[in-house]
Write a protein that holds these residues in place. Structure first.
Motif, PDB file in Angstrom:
ATOM      1  N   LYS A   1       0.841  -1.149   0.049  1.00  0.00           N
ATOM      2  CA  LYS A   1      -0.097   0.091  -0.114  1.00  0.00           C
ATOM      3  C   LYS A   1       0.856   1.312   0.169  1.00  0.00           C
ATOM      4  O   LYS A   1       2.132   1.112   0.286  1.00  0.00           O
ATOM      5  N   ILE A   2       0.266   2.432  -0.410  1.00  0.00           N
ATOM      6  CA  ILE A   2       1.158   3.683  -0.310  1.00  0.00           C
ATOM      7  C   ILE A   2       1.777   3.963   0.975  1.00  0.00           C
ATOM      8  O   ILE A   2       2.802   4.533   1.171  1.00  0.00           O
ATOM      9  N   ASP A   3       0.904   3.666   2.057  1.00  0.00           N
ATOM     10  CA  ASP A   3       1.427   3.918   3.226  1.00  0.00           C
ATOM     11  C   ASP A   3       2.549   2.934   3.909  1.00  0.00           C
ATOM     12  O   ASP A   3       3.280   3.176   4.803  1.00  0.00           O
ATOM     13  N   ASP A   4       2.849   1.688   2.835  1.00  0.00           N
ATOM     14  CA  ASP A   4       3.851   0.937   3.240  1.00  0.00           C
ATOM     15  C   ASP A   4       5.282   1.364   2.767  1.00  0.00           C
ATOM     16  O   ASP A   4       6.366   0.827   3.047  1.00  0.00           O
ATOM     17  N   VAL A   5       5.167   2.397   2.058  1.00  0.00           N
ATOM     18  CA  VAL A   5       6.484   3.033   1.606  1.00  0.00           C
ATOM     19  C   VAL A   5       6.974   3.991   2.442  1.00  0.00           C
ATOM     20  O   VAL A   5       6.234   5.137   2.726  1.00  0.00           O
ATOM     21  N   ASP A   6       8.152   3.931   3.294  1.00  0.00           N
ATOM     22  CA  ASP A   6       8.658   4.945   4.207  1.00  0.00           C
ATOM     23  C   ASP A   6       9.788   5.511   3.298  1.00  0.00           C
ATOM     24  O   ASP A   6      10.821   5.101   3.521  1.00  0.00           O
TER      25      ASP A   6
ATOM     26  N   LEU B   1      10.114   5.110  -7.426  1.00  0.00           N
ATOM     27  CA  LEU B   1       8.871   5.115  -6.667  1.00  0.00           C
ATOM     28  C   LEU B   1       8.325   6.467  -6.590  1.00  0.00           C
ATOM     29  O   LEU B   1       7.184   6.584  -6.692  1.00  0.00           O
ATOM     30  N   ILE B   2       9.165   7.704  -6.512  1.00  0.00           N
ATOM     31  CA  ILE B   2       8.411   8.954  -6.513  1.00  0.00           C
ATOM     32  C   ILE B   2       7.897   9.179  -7.818  1.00  0.00           C
ATOM     33  O   ILE B   2       6.729   9.738  -7.714  1.00  0.00           O
TER      34      ILE B   2
ATOM     35  N   ALA C   1      -6.110   5.094  -5.615  1.00  0.00           N
ATOM     36  CA  ALA C   1      -6.085   3.705  -5.477  1.00  0.00           C
ATOM     37  C   ALA C   1      -5.434   3.312  -4.047  1.00  0.00           C
ATOM     38  O   ALA C   1      -4.750   3.984  -3.262  1.00  0.00           O
ATOM     39  N   GLU C   2      -5.677   2.046  -3.614  1.00  0.00           N
ATOM     40  CA  GLU C   2      -5.603   1.853  -2.243  1.00  0.00           C
ATOM     41  C   GLU C   2      -4.114   1.277  -2.272  1.00  0.00           C
ATOM     42  O   GLU C   2      -3.153   1.175  -1.431  1.00  0.00           O
ATOM     43  N   ARG C   3      -3.718   0.473  -3.271  1.00  0.00           N
ATOM     44  CA  ARG C   3      -2.323  -0.377  -3.624  1.00  0.00           C
ATOM     45  C   ARG C   3      -1.432   0.752  -4.220  1.00  0.00           C
ATOM     46  O   ARG C   3      -1.669   1.503  -5.075  1.00  0.00           O
ATOM     47  N   LEU C   4      -0.284   0.238  -3.794  1.00  0.00           N
ATOM     48  CA  LEU C   4       1.086   1.212  -4.479  1.00  0.00           C
ATOM     49  C   LEU C   4       0.803   0.827  -6.097  1.00  0.00           C
ATOM     50  O   LEU C   4       1.030   1.706  -6.922  1.00  0.00           O
ATOM     51  N   PHE C   5       0.891  -0.343  -6.321  1.00  0.00           N
ATOM     52  CA  PHE C   5       0.994  -0.821  -7.669  1.00  0.00           C
ATOM     53  C   PHE C   5      -0.352  -1.397  -8.262  1.00  0.00           C
ATOM     54  O   PHE C   5      -0.924  -2.197  -7.450  1.00  0.00           O
TER      55      PHE C   5
ATOM     56  N   GLY D   1      -6.826   2.123 -11.270  1.00  0.00           N
ATOM     57  CA  GLY D   1      -7.033   2.102  -9.696  1.00  0.00           C
ATOM     58  C   GLY D   1      -7.203   0.991  -9.006  1.00  0.00           C
ATOM     59  O   GLY D   1      -6.831   0.596  -7.760  1.00  0.00           O
ATOM     60  N   ALA D   2      -7.747  -0.073  -9.823  1.00  0.00           N
ATOM     61  CA  ALA D   2      -7.840  -1.355  -9.360  1.00  0.00           C
ATOM     62  C   ALA D   2      -6.535  -2.081  -8.898  1.00  0.00           C
ATOM     63  O   ALA D   2      -5.564  -1.812  -9.437  1.00  0.00           O
ATOM     64  N   PRO D   3      -6.633  -2.884  -7.735  1.00  0.00           N
ATOM     65  CA  PRO D   3      -5.307  -3.657  -7.251  1.00  0.00           C
ATOM     66  C   PRO D   3      -4.923  -4.456  -8.562  1.00  0.00           C
ATOM     67  O   PRO D   3      -5.465  -5.059  -9.242  1.00  0.00           O
ATOM     68  N   LEU D   4      -3.708  -4.495  -8.644  1.00  0.00           N
ATOM     69  CA  LEU D   4      -2.824  -5.489  -9.823  1.00  0.00           C
ATOM     70  C   LEU D   4      -2.741  -6.683  -8.939  1.00  0.00           C
ATOM     71  O   LEU D   4      -2.477  -7.080  -7.892  1.00  0.00           O
TER      72      LEU D   4
END
Length: 184
Positions: free
Chosen positions: A51-56, A84-85, A95-99, A104-107
């Motif tokens: 998820k986007i929040d999983d990227v620090d 990534l940026i 989209a909820e997922r990063l990829f 916007g649907a999850p890969l």
């Protein structure tokens, strides 16, 4: 005595093959996917669950959830941060997922596998030497040949036992052993 088993062959793709795959990319998403897989050694399931929040970005780590819900922090390089940026600026914001897909649907796993197959065809590969897991093997081998330690690699890859890392990822062709020996 039982017959000896043949020595395992490396399953990683070569650096030239990875560069050809990256050159075959037409978009930021596919480039980011390849570079994250090749840099971090994630399993496909770990990549598509990000998820986007999983990227620090401050710590340059990914919070990865893979087998049996195990969570680990996986470091990434400056090059990975850059792609990534670039992808985060273009991805669908809702989209909820990063990829994700352009909608916007999850890969899904099948979609991820299809991306790598399509890039392999564009790069001119005619065999199965390029697949999702060969990118994980590439990450592991590059880490080791650049002087990384086996215990650290086992943690990065999410292995409970260092023996798994040794038996599956620290595999060199006979011709490579002398090169590795010269380096160290």
């Amino acid at each position: 005595p039982p017959p000896s088993l043949p020595e395992p062959e490396p399953k990683a793709i070569e650096i030239d093959d990875l560069n050809a795959l990256i050159a075959a990319c037409h978009g930021e998403r596919d480039r980011a996917i390849l570079i994250v897989l090749a840099d971090c050694g994630l399993r496909a399931s770990g990549l598509i669950s990000l998820k986007i929040d999983d990227v620090d970005f401050a710590a340059r780590t990914l919070r990865v959830v893979e087998k049996r819900g195990r969570v680990r922090a996986v470091p990434f390089s400056l090059e990975t941060e850059r792609v990534l940026i670039a992808w985060c600026k273009r991805r669908p914001m809702a989209a909820e997922r990063l990829f994700c897909q352009s909608s916007g649907a999850p890969l899904k796993y099948a979609g991820l596998r299809q991306i790598v197959r399509r890039l392999a065809r564009r790069a001119g590969f005619t065999d199965e030497r390029c697949n999702l897991h060969s990118l994980r093997h590439f990450a592991a081998r590059e880490y080791l040949t650049q002087g990384g330690s086996l215990p650290a690699l086992a943690r990065i890859l999410g292995h409970k036992s260092i023996n798994t890392t040794v038996s599956h990822y620290a595999v060199y062709a006979a011709s490579e052993l002398s090169e590795v020996h010269e380096l160290h």
